[in-house]
Write a protein that holds these residues in place. Structure first.
Motif, PDB file in Angstrom:
ATOM      1  N   PHE A 227     -84.415 -27.985  15.264  1.00 30.60           N
ATOM      2  CA  PHE A 227     -83.418 -28.165  14.213  1.00 30.60           C
ATOM      3  C   PHE A 227     -83.043 -26.888  13.467  1.00 30.60           C
ATOM      4  O   PHE A 227     -81.971 -26.821  12.862  1.00 30.60           O
ATOM      5  CB  PHE A 227     -83.895 -29.225  13.213  1.00 30.60           C
ATOM      6  N   TRP A 228     -83.910 -25.901  13.456  1.00 32.16           N
ATOM      7  CA  TRP A 228     -83.659 -24.669  12.719  1.00 32.16           C
ATOM      8  C   TRP A 228     -84.013 -23.442  13.562  1.00 32.16           C
ATOM      9  O   TRP A 228     -84.775 -22.584  13.131  1.00 32.16           O
ATOM     10  CB  TRP A 228     -84.480 -24.653  11.425  1.00 32.16           C
ATOM     11  N   PRO A 229     -83.465 -23.321  14.737  1.00 36.81           N
ATOM     12  CA  PRO A 229     -83.852 -22.212  15.620  1.00 36.81           C
ATOM     13  C   PRO A 229     -83.506 -20.831  15.057  1.00 36.81           C
ATOM     14  O   PRO A 229     -84.163 -19.852  15.401  1.00 36.81           O
ATOM     15  CB  PRO A 229     -83.089 -22.496  16.904  1.00 36.81           C
ATOM     16  N   ASP A 230     -82.507 -20.729  14.190  1.00 30.50           N
ATOM     17  CA  ASP A 230     -82.077 -19.431  13.678  1.00 30.50           C
ATOM     18  C   ASP A 230     -82.620 -19.113  12.289  1.00 30.50           C
ATOM     19  O   ASP A 230     -82.311 -18.063  11.739  1.00 30.50           O
ATOM     20  CB  ASP A 230     -80.535 -19.367  13.630  1.00 30.50           C
ATOM     21  N   LEU A 231     -83.427 -19.996  11.719  1.00 34.68           N
ATOM     22  CA  LEU A 231     -83.961 -19.789  10.372  1.00 34.68           C
ATOM     23  C   LEU A 231     -85.256 -18.980  10.472  1.00 34.68           C
ATOM     24  O   LEU A 231     -86.372 -19.503  10.508  1.00 34.68           O
ATOM     25  CB  LEU A 231     -84.192 -21.131   9.688  1.00 34.68           C
ATOM     26  N   LYS A 232     -85.099 -17.664  10.509  1.00 33.58           N
ATOM     27  CA  LYS A 232     -86.210 -16.744  10.750  1.00 33.58           C
ATOM     28  C   LYS A 232     -87.311 -16.875   9.702  1.00 33.58           C
ATOM     29  O   LYS A 232     -88.501 -16.866  10.031  1.00 33.58           O
ATOM     30  CB  LYS A 232     -85.677 -15.319  10.794  1.00 33.58           C
ATOM     31  N   ALA A 233     -86.939 -17.003   8.439  1.00 35.09           N
ATOM     32  CA  ALA A 233     -87.933 -17.078   7.364  1.00 35.09           C
ATOM     33  C   ALA A 233     -88.848 -18.291   7.540  1.00 35.09           C
ATOM     34  O   ALA A 233     -90.057 -18.200   7.319  1.00 35.09           O
ATOM     35  CB  ALA A 233     -87.249 -17.122   6.005  1.00 35.09           C
ATOM     36  N   ALA A 234     -88.295 -19.424   7.944  1.00 32.80           N
ATOM     37  CA  ALA A 234     -89.102 -20.629   8.137  1.00 32.80           C
ATOM     38  C   ALA A 234     -90.069 -20.451   9.311  1.00 32.80           C
ATOM     39  O   ALA A 234     -91.227 -20.875   9.233  1.00 32.80           O
ATOM     40  CB  ALA A 234     -88.199 -21.840   8.372  1.00 32.80           C
ATOM     41  N   HIS A 235     -89.624 -19.809  10.362  1.00 29.20           N
ATOM     42  CA  HIS A 235     -90.502 -19.555  11.505  1.00 29.20           C
ATOM     43  C   HIS A 235     -91.629 -18.597  11.122  1.00 29.20           C
ATOM     44  O   HIS A 235     -92.776 -18.778  11.533  1.00 29.20           O
ATOM     45  CB  HIS A 235     -89.695 -18.990  12.681  1.00 29.20           C
ATOM     46  N   GLU A 236     -91.300 -17.578  10.328  1.00 30.49           N
ATOM     47  CA  GLU A 236     -92.323 -16.633   9.884  1.00 30.49           C
ATOM     48  C   GLU A 236     -93.335 -17.318   8.976  1.00 30.49           C
ATOM     49  O   GLU A 236     -94.535 -17.065   9.077  1.00 30.49           O
ATOM     50  CB  GLU A 236     -91.673 -15.454   9.159  1.00 30.49           C
ATOM     51  N   LEU A 237     -92.864 -18.183   8.092  1.00 28.53           N
ATOM     52  CA  LEU A 237     -93.753 -18.928   7.211  1.00 28.53           C
ATOM     53  C   LEU A 237     -94.679 -19.836   8.021  1.00 28.53           C
ATOM     54  O   LEU A 237     -95.884 -19.885   7.785  1.00 28.53           O
ATOM     55  CB  LEU A 237     -92.955 -19.750   6.197  1.00 28.53           C
ATOM     56  N   PHE A 238     -94.112 -20.530   8.998  1.00 30.11           N
ATOM     57  CA  PHE A 238     -94.918 -21.404   9.847  1.00 30.11           C
ATOM     58  C   PHE A 238     -95.992 -20.597  10.579  1.00 30.11           C
ATOM     59  O   PHE A 238     -97.159 -20.996  10.620  1.00 30.11           O
ATOM     60  CB  PHE A 238     -94.040 -22.142  10.862  1.00 30.11           C
ATOM     61  N   ASP A 239     -95.616 -19.455  11.135  1.00 32.67           N
ATOM     62  CA  ASP A 239     -96.572 -18.606  11.845  1.00 32.67           C
ATOM     63  C   ASP A 239     -97.684 -18.140  10.908  1.00 32.67           C
ATOM     64  O   ASP A 239     -98.853 -18.090  11.290  1.00 32.67           O
ATOM     65  CB  ASP A 239     -95.871 -17.404  12.477  1.00 32.67           C
ATOM     66  N   SER A 240     -97.317 -17.792   9.673  1.00 31.11           N
ATOM     67  CA  SER A 240     -98.295 -17.339   8.691  1.00 31.11           C
ATOM     68  C   SER A 240     -99.276 -18.454   8.344  1.00 31.11           C
ATOM     69  O   SER A 240    -100.484 -18.229   8.268  1.00 31.11           O
ATOM     70  CB  SER A 240     -97.566 -16.858   7.432  1.00 31.11           C
ATOM     71  N   ILE A 241     -98.771 -19.651   8.138  1.00 34.50           N
ATOM     72  CA  ILE A 241     -99.628 -20.796   7.816  1.00 34.50           C
ATOM     73  C   ILE A 241    -100.549 -21.115   8.986  1.00 34.50           C
ATOM     74  O   ILE A 241    -101.741 -21.372   8.802  1.00 34.50           O
ATOM     75  CB  ILE A 241     -98.770 -22.029   7.439  1.00 34.50           C
ATOM     76  N   LEU A 242    -100.016 -21.073  10.193  1.00 33.43           N
ATOM     77  CA  LEU A 242    -100.813 -21.347  11.388  1.00 33.43           C
ATOM     78  C   LEU A 242    -101.931 -20.322  11.541  1.00 33.43           C
ATOM     79  O   LEU A 242    -103.075 -20.672  11.827  1.00 33.43           O
ATOM     80  CB  LEU A 242     -99.911 -21.352  12.624  1.00 33.43           C
ATOM     81  N   GLN A 243    -101.621 -19.050  11.317  1.00 34.33           N
ATOM     82  CA  GLN A 243    -102.628 -17.994  11.400  1.00 34.33           C
ATOM     83  C   GLN A 243    -103.707 -18.188  10.338  1.00 34.33           C
ATOM     84  O   GLN A 243    -104.892 -18.054  10.626  1.00 34.33           O
ATOM     85  CB  GLN A 243    -101.981 -16.616  11.246  1.00 34.33           C
ATOM     86  N   ALA A 244    -103.316 -18.523   9.105  1.00 34.63           N
ATOM     87  CA  ALA A 244    -104.289 -18.755   8.033  1.00 34.63           C
ATOM     88  C   ALA A 244    -105.203 -19.931   8.375  1.00 34.63           C
ATOM     89  O   ALA A 244    -106.412 -19.888   8.122  1.00 34.63           O
ATOM     90  CB  ALA A 244    -103.569 -18.998   6.706  1.00 34.63           C
ATOM     91  N   GLN A 245    -104.628 -20.970   8.963  1.00 36.54           N
ATOM     92  CA  GLN A 245    -105.412 -22.133   9.353  1.00 36.54           C
ATOM     93  C   GLN A 245    -106.424 -21.758  10.442  1.00 36.54           C
ATOM     94  O   GLN A 245    -107.583 -22.156  10.386  1.00 36.54           O
ATOM     95  CB  GLN A 245    -104.499 -23.251   9.845  1.00 36.54           C
TER      96      GLN A 245
END
Length: 87
Positions: free
Chosen positions: A7-25
């Motif tokens: 749904f949001w393939p071009d929303l770079k900030a959301a992808h970066e946030l998701f990656d950051s949360i996944l890494q923290a987890q």
């Protein structure tokens, strides 16, 4: 991840946030395994704490916990910040 990709393939900030949360987890799970399932690691030796405070890695202060909302509210008051200074 699938939701963002679909749904949001071009929303770079959301992808970066998701990656950051996944890494923290992943890091938290790894630390938990290293600590034999304990949520928090053991206390550090005094020498390491003192060196960490001097280097700026750690901070030193007084922990204040709200007695009515102890699981939700706490703060660390740093020495020399926001308090009355004497002599």
């Amino acid at each position: 991840q699938n939701y963002l990709d679909n749904f949001w393939p071009d929303l770079k900030a959301a992808h970066e946030l998701f990656d950051s949360i996944l890494q923290a987890q992943r890091e938290r799970e790894s630390e938990s395994q290293e600590n034999n399932g304990k949520e928090y690691s053991e206390h550090l030796p005094v020498e390491i704490l003192e060196a960490g405070i001097k280097s700026g890695r750690y901070i030193q202060g007084i922990l204040h916990v709200n007695k009515h909302r102890a699981q939700l509210e706490a703060l660390v008051r740093l020495q020399g910040f926001g308090g009355k200074e004497t002599g």
